[in-house]
Write a protein that holds these residues in place. Structure first.
Motif, PDB file in Angstrom:
ATOM      1  N   ALA A  51      -0.296   4.944 -11.837  1.00 19.31           N
ATOM      2  CA  ALA A  51      -0.694   6.898 -12.966  1.00 19.31           C
ATOM      3  C   ALA A  51      -1.798   6.603 -13.310  1.00 19.31           C
ATOM      4  N   GLU A  56      -4.393  12.322 -14.862  1.00 20.95           N
ATOM      5  CA  GLU A  56      -2.646  13.602 -15.467  1.00 20.95           C
ATOM      6  C   GLU A  56      -2.934  14.524 -16.418  1.00 20.95           C
ATOM      7  N   ILE A  89       4.153   9.325  -9.380  1.00 23.07           N
ATOM      8  CA  ILE A  89       4.406   7.866  -9.611  1.00 23.07           C
ATOM      9  C   ILE A  89       5.870   7.020  -9.463  1.00 23.07           C
TER      10      ILE A  89
END
Length: 98
Positions: A51, A56, A89
């Motif tokens: 991640a 994001e 993810i």
């Protein structure tokens, strides 16, 4: 119960457009996941984390703005993107285990 009325041509045209858009969405998502799979394999090979919370957040902000500009509910667009991110993810974590 049978419906003896003729099909509504306007409704049929709308539905055909919706069907075309749905098909395009599936193809776009498939391509996106092919690319993110390659990213996951690269991250696993180079030992990068699955991640990237900073990216994001930037993506979510960018797509919320695009949604607003497109008159799409930004809350909906964020939920949709978060669903995709979570799945990506999960795939990246799986690539790391393989």
């Amino acid at each position: 119960m049978s419906n003896d009325t003729a099909p509504d041509p306007q409704l049929a045209a709308y539905r055909q457009s919706i069907d075309n858009i749905d098909a395009a969405l599936i193809h776009i998502l498939a391509e996106r996941f092919r690319i993110t799979q390659a990213v996951g394999e690269y991250k696993a090979k180079t030992q990068l984390p699955p991640a990237d919370p900073g990216r994001e957040q930037k993506q979510i902000a960018r797509l919320r703005k695009l949604a607003e500009e497109s008159q799409l509910d930004p809350e909906f667009s964020e939920k949709f993107l978060r669903f995709i991110i979570d799945e990506v993810i999960r795939h990246h974590e799986q690539a790391r285990r393989d």
